[in-house]
Design a protein around this motif. Structure first.
Motif, PDB file in Angstrom:
ATOM      1  N   VAL A 143      -3.778  10.012  -7.587  1.00 30.27           N
ATOM      2  CA  VAL A 143      -3.149   8.646  -6.646  1.00 30.27           C
ATOM      3  C   VAL A 143      -3.905   7.831  -7.353  1.00 30.27           C
ATOM      4  O   VAL A 143      -5.070   7.302  -7.526  1.00 30.27           O
ATOM      5  CB  VAL A 143      -3.652   8.999  -5.271  1.00 30.27           C
ATOM      6  CG1 VAL A 143      -3.010   7.044  -4.451  1.00 30.27           C
ATOM      7  CG2 VAL A 143      -3.023   9.601  -4.505  1.00 30.27           C
ATOM      8  N   TYR A 144      -2.215   6.729  -8.143  1.00 25.70           N
ATOM      9  CA  TYR A 144      -2.856   5.450  -8.517  1.00 25.70           C
ATOM     10  C   TYR A 144      -2.548   4.203  -8.170  1.00 25.70           C
ATOM     11  O   TYR A 144      -1.782   3.957  -7.331  1.00 25.70           O
ATOM     12  CB  TYR A 144      -2.014   5.336  -9.956  1.00 25.70           C
ATOM     13  CG  TYR A 144      -2.171   6.423 -11.017  1.00 25.70           C
ATOM     14  CD1 TYR A 144      -1.910   7.563 -10.750  1.00 25.70           C
ATOM     15  CD2 TYR A 144      -3.139   6.076 -11.824  1.00 25.70           C
ATOM     16  CE1 TYR A 144      -2.179   8.680 -11.984  1.00 25.70           C
ATOM     17  CE2 TYR A 144      -3.771   7.297 -12.757  1.00 25.70           C
ATOM     18  CZ  TYR A 144      -2.838   7.952 -12.620  1.00 25.70           C
ATOM     19  OH  TYR A 144      -3.516   8.947 -13.248  1.00 25.70           O
ATOM     20  N   LEU A 145      -3.716   3.622  -7.657  1.00 22.41           N
ATOM     21  CA  LEU A 145      -3.877   2.487  -6.397  1.00 22.41           C
ATOM     22  C   LEU A 145      -3.076   0.505  -6.900  1.00 22.41           C
ATOM     23  O   LEU A 145      -4.601   1.119  -7.946  1.00 22.41           O
ATOM     24  CB  LEU A 145      -5.381   2.693  -5.852  1.00 22.41           C
ATOM     25  CG  LEU A 145      -5.302   3.653  -4.678  1.00 22.41           C
ATOM     26  CD1 LEU A 145      -6.730   3.740  -4.061  1.00 22.41           C
ATOM     27  CD2 LEU A 145      -4.198   4.106  -3.593  1.00 22.41           C
ATOM     28  N   CYS A 146      -3.484   0.124  -6.668  1.00 19.39           N
ATOM     29  CA  CYS A 146      -3.318  -1.570  -6.979  1.00 19.39           C
ATOM     30  C   CYS A 146      -3.866  -2.453  -6.188  1.00 19.39           C
ATOM     31  O   CYS A 146      -3.481  -1.661  -5.016  1.00 19.39           O
ATOM     32  CB  CYS A 146      -1.477  -1.171  -7.500  1.00 19.39           C
ATOM     33  SG  CYS A 146      -1.566  -3.237  -7.824  1.00 19.39           S
ATOM     34  N   ALA A 147      -4.351  -3.015  -6.398  1.00 20.96           N
ATOM     35  CA  ALA A 147      -5.038  -4.288  -5.609  1.00 20.96           C
ATOM     36  C   ALA A 147      -5.042  -5.560  -6.236  1.00 20.96           C
ATOM     37  O   ALA A 147      -5.220  -5.441  -7.039  1.00 20.96           O
ATOM     38  CB  ALA A 147      -6.517  -4.276  -4.832  1.00 20.96           C
ATOM     39  N   SER A 148      -4.678  -6.346  -5.234  1.00 15.13           N
ATOM     40  CA  SER A 148      -5.048  -7.694  -5.639  1.00 15.13           C
ATOM     41  C   SER A 148      -5.840  -8.929  -4.820  1.00 15.13           C
ATOM     42  O   SER A 148      -6.522  -8.255  -3.962  1.00 15.13           O
ATOM     43  CB  SER A 148      -3.313  -8.120  -6.032  1.00 15.13           C
ATOM     44  OG  SER A 148      -2.512  -8.941  -4.305  1.00 15.13           O
ATOM     45  N   SER A 149      -6.531  -9.577  -5.637  1.00 16.24           N
ATOM     46  CA  SER A 149      -7.393 -10.623  -4.953  1.00 16.24           C
ATOM     47  C   SER A 149      -7.180 -12.376  -4.936  1.00 16.24           C
ATOM     48  O   SER A 149      -6.704 -12.447  -6.376  1.00 16.24           O
ATOM     49  CB  SER A 149      -9.296 -10.423  -4.754  1.00 16.24           C
ATOM     50  OG  SER A 149      -9.795 -10.372  -6.678  1.00 16.24           O
ATOM     51  N   SER A 150      -7.619 -12.544  -4.664  1.00 17.01           N
ATOM     52  CA  SER A 150      -7.961 -14.038  -5.125  1.00 17.01           C
ATOM     53  C   SER A 150      -8.842 -15.344  -5.069  1.00 17.01           C
ATOM     54  O   SER A 150      -9.113 -15.764  -4.845  1.00 17.01           O
ATOM     55  CB  SER A 150      -7.088 -14.992  -4.049  1.00 17.01           C
ATOM     56  OG  SER A 150      -6.978 -15.202  -2.650  1.00 17.01           O
ATOM     57  N   PRO A 151     -10.044 -14.641  -6.273  1.00 20.11           N
ATOM     58  CA  PRO A 151     -11.241 -14.424  -6.392  1.00 20.11           C
ATOM     59  C   PRO A 151     -11.361 -16.430  -6.635  1.00 20.11           C
ATOM     60  O   PRO A 151     -12.395 -17.192  -5.962  1.00 20.11           O
ATOM     61  CB  PRO A 151     -11.869 -14.370  -7.677  1.00 20.11           C
ATOM     62  CG  PRO A 151     -10.264 -13.915  -8.112  1.00 20.11           C
ATOM     63  CD  PRO A 151      -9.740 -13.620  -7.441  1.00 20.11           C
TER      64      PRO A 151
END
Lengths: 115, 111
Positions: free
Chosen positions: A89-97
């Motif tokens: 399973v290929y997971l993508c994530a995002s954030s706002s550091p």
């Protein structure tokens, strides 16, 4: 969008074929991550983008794997000459550091099966 | 090298039976420790961020605590809907945003 969106949800491909997996991050998030998760394991880091550039690609297993984020939003993970061992399973994530947000928010993942 | 070890690998509880999950870590300068919940076939769902030893966060039946070497996720009077895999991750101060995950604890709460 409201959350991280990944397409397709499932992908079955034949050994040796090329695949592209897409990730649409949370609007306004400058950082984007790709992880890979095998059954019973935790997510394993692949690559991290800050804006359009790959800030850390140390987790890409070999040169068959490549990822782009040309406009600093949507990203595509590309896998050439797929092998059965790429199934995961290929997971993508995002954030706002840049805004103090260290936590990453994940999509539902793309289940890749190489037959 | 940053590392995360979670224990136990699996845990079965009766409904209402409180317990704790452990996350031991080694990291060169902790920028954050994160707890996620993951349901089968879904991506990890963010629960908590802890930044420094002594910090605690709570949400419903869950409470996360942090020391210099480990974090605990305490589950008070769990319900069957708390059944999931709980993942712990750390972010070190190496200059890059590389979250290191443990292998998770699979929690099953029986009615």
């Amino acid at each position: 969008g409201a959350g991280v969106s990944q397409t397709p949800s499932n992908k079955v491909t034949e050994k040796g074929k090329y695949v592209e997996l897409r990730c649409d991050p949370i609007s306004g998030h400058t950082a984007l991550y790709w992880y890979r998760q095998s059954l019973g394991q935790g997510p394993e880091f692949l690559i991290y983008f800050q804006g359009t550039g790959a800030a850390d690609d140390s987790g890409l297993p070999n040169d068959r794997f490549f990822a782009v984020r040309p406009e600093g939003s949507v990203s595509t993970l590309k896998i050439q000459r797929t092998e059965r061992g790429d199934s995961a399973v290929y997971l993508c994530a995002s954030s706002s550091p840049g805004q103090g947000g260290t936590e990453a928010f994940f999509g539902q993942g793309t289940r890749l099966t190489v037959v | 090298e940053d590392q995360v070890t979670q224990s136990p690998e699996a845990l079965r509880l009766q409904e209402g039976e409180s317990s704790s999950l452990n996350c031991s870590y080694t990291v060169s300068g902790l920028r954050g420790l994160f707890w996620y919940r993951q349901d089968p076939g879904k991506g990890p769902e963010f629960l908590f961020t802890l930044y420094s030893a002594g910090e605690e966060k709570e949400k419903e039946r869950l409470k996360a605590t942090l020391t210099k070497k480990e974090s605990f996720l305490h589950i008070t009077a769990p319900k069957p809907e708390d059944s999931a895999t709980y993942l712990c991750a750390v972010l070190g101060s190496s200059g890059t945003y590389k979250y290191i995950f443990g292998t998770g604890t699979r929690l099953k709460v029986l009615a």
